[in-house]
Design a protein around this motif. Structure first.
Motif, PDB file in Angstrom:
ATOM      1  N   THR A 117       0.832  -1.206   0.000  1.00 30.12           N
ATOM      2  CA  THR A 117       0.000   0.000   0.000  1.00 30.12           C
ATOM      3  C   THR A 117       0.866   1.255   0.000  1.00 30.12           C
ATOM      4  O   THR A 117       0.603   2.213  -0.740  1.00 30.12           O
ATOM      5  CB  THR A 117      -0.923   0.001   1.226  1.00 30.12           C
ATOM      6  OG1 THR A 117      -1.749  -1.174   1.197  1.00 30.12           O
ATOM      7  CG2 THR A 117      -1.806   1.231   1.230  1.00 30.12           C
ATOM      8  N   ILE A 118       1.917   1.250   0.829  1.00 26.96           N
ATOM      9  CA  ILE A 118       2.828   2.402   0.863  1.00 26.96           C
ATOM     10  C   ILE A 118       3.495   2.589  -0.489  1.00 26.96           C
ATOM     11  O   ILE A 118       3.583   3.708  -1.018  1.00 26.96           O
ATOM     12  CB  ILE A 118       3.885   2.213   1.970  1.00 26.96           C
ATOM     13  CG1 ILE A 118       3.224   2.212   3.353  1.00 26.96           C
ATOM     14  CG2 ILE A 118       4.942   3.319   1.905  1.00 26.96           C
ATOM     15  CD1 ILE A 118       4.178   1.865   4.482  1.00 26.96           C
ATOM     16  N   ALA A 119       3.984   1.491  -1.082  1.00 29.54           N
ATOM     17  CA  ALA A 119       4.657   1.577  -2.376  1.00 29.54           C
ATOM     18  C   ALA A 119       3.708   2.057  -3.460  1.00 29.54           C
ATOM     19  O   ALA A 119       4.087   2.875  -4.311  1.00 29.54           O
ATOM     20  CB  ALA A 119       5.234   0.213  -2.735  1.00 29.54           C
ATOM     21  N   ALA A 120       2.475   1.572  -3.443  1.00 32.80           N
ATOM     22  CA  ALA A 120       1.512   1.967  -4.471  1.00 32.80           C
ATOM     23  C   ALA A 120       1.143   3.440  -4.359  1.00 32.80           C
ATOM     24  O   ALA A 120       1.059   4.151  -5.365  1.00 32.80           O
ATOM     25  CB  ALA A 120       0.267   1.099  -4.363  1.00 32.80           C
ATOM     26  N   HIS A 121       0.942   3.916  -3.142  1.00 29.63           N
ATOM     27  CA  HIS A 121       0.618   5.332  -2.974  1.00 29.63           C
ATOM     28  C   HIS A 121       1.803   6.212  -3.334  1.00 29.63           C
ATOM     29  O   HIS A 121       1.626   7.319  -3.871  1.00 29.63           O
ATOM     30  CB  HIS A 121       0.189   5.601  -1.533  1.00 29.63           C
ATOM     31  CG  HIS A 121      -1.239   5.211  -1.256  1.00 29.63           C
ATOM     32  ND1 HIS A 121      -2.309   5.973  -1.669  1.00 29.63           N
ATOM     33  CD2 HIS A 121      -1.766   4.143  -0.621  1.00 29.63           C
ATOM     34  CE1 HIS A 121      -3.445   5.389  -1.300  1.00 29.63           C
ATOM     35  NE2 HIS A 121      -3.138   4.268  -0.665  1.00 29.63           N
ATOM     36  N   ALA A 122       3.020   5.746  -3.069  1.00 26.47           N
ATOM     37  CA  ALA A 122       4.201   6.546  -3.376  1.00 26.47           C
ATOM     38  C   ALA A 122       4.439   6.656  -4.863  1.00 26.47           C
ATOM     39  O   ALA A 122       5.039   7.640  -5.330  1.00 26.47           O
ATOM     40  CB  ALA A 122       5.434   5.946  -2.693  1.00 26.47           C
ATOM     41  N   THR A 123       3.980   5.686  -5.640  1.00 27.51           N
ATOM     42  CA  THR A 123       4.230   5.677  -7.085  1.00 27.51           C
ATOM     43  C   THR A 123       2.961   5.860  -7.906  1.00 27.51           C
ATOM     44  O   THR A 123       2.933   5.520  -9.096  1.00 27.51           O
ATOM     45  CB  THR A 123       4.910   4.348  -7.484  1.00 27.51           C
ATOM     46  OG1 THR A 123       4.112   3.244  -7.028  1.00 27.51           O
ATOM     47  CG2 THR A 123       6.289   4.248  -6.863  1.00 27.51           C
ATOM     48  N   SER A 124       1.904   6.360  -7.289  1.00 25.44           N
ATOM     49  CA  SER A 124       0.644   6.674  -7.990  1.00 25.44           C
ATOM     50  C   SER A 124       0.018   5.453  -8.641  1.00 25.44           C
ATOM     51  O   SER A 124      -0.565   5.540  -9.725  1.00 25.44           O
ATOM     52  CB  SER A 124       0.882   7.759  -9.057  1.00 25.44           C
ATOM     53  OG  SER A 124       1.391   8.929  -8.472  1.00 25.44           O
ATOM     54  N   LEU A 125       0.143   4.294  -8.002  1.00 26.44           N
ATOM     55  CA  LEU A 125      -0.456   3.067  -8.526  1.00 26.44           C
ATOM     56  C   LEU A 125      -1.496   2.487  -7.573  1.00 26.44           C
ATOM     57  O   LEU A 125      -1.826   1.310  -7.669  1.00 26.44           O
ATOM     58  CB  LEU A 125       0.643   2.015  -8.788  1.00 26.44           C
ATOM     59  CG  LEU A 125       1.600   2.319  -9.940  1.00 26.44           C
ATOM     60  CD1 LEU A 125       2.764   1.338  -9.939  1.00 26.44           C
ATOM     61  CD2 LEU A 125       0.868   2.255 -11.265  1.00 26.44           C
ATOM     62  N   SER A 126      -2.002   3.302  -6.673  1.00 24.58           N
ATOM     63  CA  SER A 126      -2.879   2.777  -5.637  1.00 24.58           C
ATOM     64  C   SER A 126      -4.257   2.406  -6.154  1.00 24.58           C
ATOM     65  O   SER A 126      -4.968   1.612  -5.526  1.00 24.58           O
ATOM     66  CB  SER A 126      -3.034   3.802  -4.506  1.00 24.58           C
ATOM     67  OG  SER A 126      -3.548   5.020  -5.023  1.00 24.58           O
ATOM     68  N   GLN A 127      -4.667   2.949  -7.307  1.00 26.49           N
ATOM     69  CA  GLN A 127      -6.006   2.680  -7.815  1.00 26.49           C
ATOM     70  C   GLN A 127      -6.041   1.623  -8.913  1.00 26.49           C
ATOM     71  O   GLN A 127      -7.097   1.335  -9.465  1.00 26.49           O
ATOM     72  CB  GLN A 127      -6.619   3.981  -8.361  1.00 26.49           C
ATOM     73  CG  GLN A 127      -6.725   5.086  -7.328  1.00 26.49           C
ATOM     74  CD  GLN A 127      -7.554   4.684  -6.132  1.00 26.49           C
ATOM     75  OE1 GLN A 127      -8.552   3.990  -6.271  1.00 26.49           O
ATOM     76  NE2 GLN A 127      -7.155   5.123  -4.956  1.00 26.49           N
ATOM     77  N   VAL A 128      -4.882   1.045  -9.249  1.00 24.51           N
ATOM     78  CA  VAL A 128      -4.837   0.050 -10.318  1.00 24.51           C
ATOM     79  C   VAL A 128      -5.195  -1.317  -9.743  1.00 24.51           C
ATOM     80  O   VAL A 128      -4.519  -1.818  -8.842  1.00 24.51           O
ATOM     81  CB  VAL A 128      -3.439   0.010 -10.964  1.00 24.51           C
ATOM     82  CG1 VAL A 128      -3.399  -1.044 -12.070  1.00 24.51           C
ATOM     83  CG2 VAL A 128      -3.084   1.376 -11.524  1.00 24.51           C
ATOM     84  N   THR A 172       4.945   6.205 -12.856  1.00 33.32           N
ATOM     85  CA  THR A 172       4.278   4.911 -13.008  1.00 33.32           C
ATOM     86  C   THR A 172       5.238   3.863 -13.556  1.00 33.32           C
ATOM     87  O   THR A 172       5.342   2.749 -13.026  1.00 33.32           O
ATOM     88  CB  THR A 172       3.057   5.049 -13.930  1.00 33.32           C
ATOM     89  OG1 THR A 172       2.146   5.998 -13.368  1.00 33.32           O
ATOM     90  CG2 THR A 172       2.363   3.713 -14.081  1.00 33.32           C
ATOM     91  N   ALA A 173       5.949   4.223 -14.621  1.00 29.79           N
ATOM     92  CA  ALA A 173       6.916   3.288 -15.195  1.00 29.79           C
ATOM     93  C   ALA A 173       8.048   3.001 -14.214  1.00 29.79           C
ATOM     94  O   ALA A 173       8.503   1.848 -14.091  1.00 29.79           O
ATOM     95  CB  ALA A 173       7.477   3.861 -16.505  1.00 29.79           C
ATOM     96  N   GLY A 174       8.492   4.039 -13.506  1.00 33.95           N
ATOM     97  CA  GLY A 174       9.554   3.837 -12.529  1.00 33.95           C
ATOM     98  C   GLY A 174       9.121   2.928 -11.391  1.00 33.95           C
ATOM     99  O   GLY A 174       9.893   2.080 -10.922  1.00 33.95           O
ATOM    100  N   GLY A 175       7.868   3.074 -10.945  1.00 35.05           N
ATOM    101  CA  GLY A 175       7.374   2.210  -9.875  1.00 35.05           C
ATOM    102  C   GLY A 175       7.278   0.759 -10.298  1.00 35.05           C
ATOM    103  O   GLY A 175       7.651  -0.150  -9.546  1.00 35.05           O
ATOM    104  N   LEU A 176       6.789   0.528 -11.517  1.00 40.70           N
ATOM    105  CA  LEU A 176       6.685  -0.847 -12.017  1.00 40.70           C
ATOM    106  C   LEU A 176       8.068  -1.467 -12.220  1.00 40.70           C
ATOM    107  O   LEU A 176       8.289  -2.644 -11.912  1.00 40.70           O
ATOM    108  CB  LEU A 176       5.897  -0.867 -13.320  1.00 40.70           C
ATOM    109  CG  LEU A 176       4.415  -0.500 -13.205  1.00 40.70           C
ATOM    110  CD1 LEU A 176       3.763  -0.451 -14.582  1.00 40.70           C
ATOM    111  CD2 LEU A 176       3.682  -1.486 -12.307  1.00 40.70           C
TER     112      LEU A 176
END
Length: 256
Positions: free
Chosen positions: A102-113, A222-226
């Motif tokens: 959850t922390i990682a997703a919110h930090a990289t704007s992927l929390s809603q995917v 987004t790409a950086g987070g993935l």
């Protein structure tokens, strides 16, 4: 006939001993990663608990059937509570993975995917980490370590005795603190990436106010987070499974 008459008391004591062990085992199995998930049918969980009971019961000193109903009720309560305490301690490691995702997703704007992909609503990163962590734990012998933990638990939580409330509460608070510390440690690379991204975005916006930096930066983060998930997830899961192995080997030892 006399031989059968002598066998009945021994059989009753053995059945009672197995039932007493089953109480603690079933409580732990209900919280155990992989075996105690909500998606696992109740009948399968019952078979798993019975299998663990057959493994653990011979290693525990036999206990005779209590003489009164009150003693039996007290024993049942102590065993269920002891099993739940240990099971919750193990379950907190799954919570750590979920929180890290959850922390990682919110930090990289992927929390809603794919936010509702799991039984519990969570971002896709958390779901991927939990599935990967459960698979890794099972591959590294979770069932063997769990059986060893249950046998070891009778040294710290003897059968038929309540653990002191102050000791149990201090231990529980320490386990919760360790779970959240582990979660933030696992998600630290994503938090660092988010900080660097926002600092760079602020500098670009300061240098070029007319540029819509949000439209340019969103695909980048987004790409950086993935990509970071691809690179860092093996290390994250290895750190996580090592932490859980230390707990399973010594659940009441000092927290590193």
């Amino acid at each position: 006939m006399s031989g059968l008459a002598d066998l009945f008391p021994l059989l009753n004591d053995s059945l009672w001993h197995g039932f007493a062990v089953f109480l603690r085992v079933a409580a732990i199995v209900s919280m155990l990663p992989a075996f105690g998930e909500q998606t696992v049918p109740a009948r399968v969980k019952l078979i798993i608990a019975l299998a663990f009971t057959l493994i653990v019961a011979p290693a525990i000193p036999a206990m005779q059937m209590p003489a009164s109903f009150g003693i039996s009720t007290f024993l049942i309560l102590t065993e269920v509570l002891s099993g739940l305490a240990l099971g919750i301690g193990i379950r907190l490691f799954i919570l750590a993975l979920q929180t890290a995702g959850t922390i990682a997703a919110h930090a990289t704007s992927l929390s809603q995917v794919l936010g509702g992909a799991g039984v519990d609503p969570m971002p896709a990163m958390g779901y991927v980490l939990i599935i990967g962590g459960i698979a890794l734990a099972v591959m590294t012998g979770l069932h063997v370590k769990a059986a060893e933990l249950i046998i070891l638990s009778y040294e710290f939580m003897p059968m038929g005795r309540f653990t002191d409330a102050s000791i149990l509460s201090d231990w529980g608070v320490a386990q919760v603190a360790r779970a959240f510390t582990l979660a933030f440690t696992l998600a630290a690379p994503f938090v660092i990436l988010s900080v660097l991204y926002n600092v760079a975005l602020g500098a670009i916006n300061k240098a070029m106010p007319q540029l819509m930096v949000a439209f340019v930066g969103a695909p980048v983060i987004t790409a950086g987070g993935l990509f970071l998930l691809l690179v860092a997830s093996p290390l994250m899961l290895s750190v996580w499974v090592q932490a859980m192995d230390r707990f399973l080997a010594n659940p009441f030892g000092p927290i590193p």
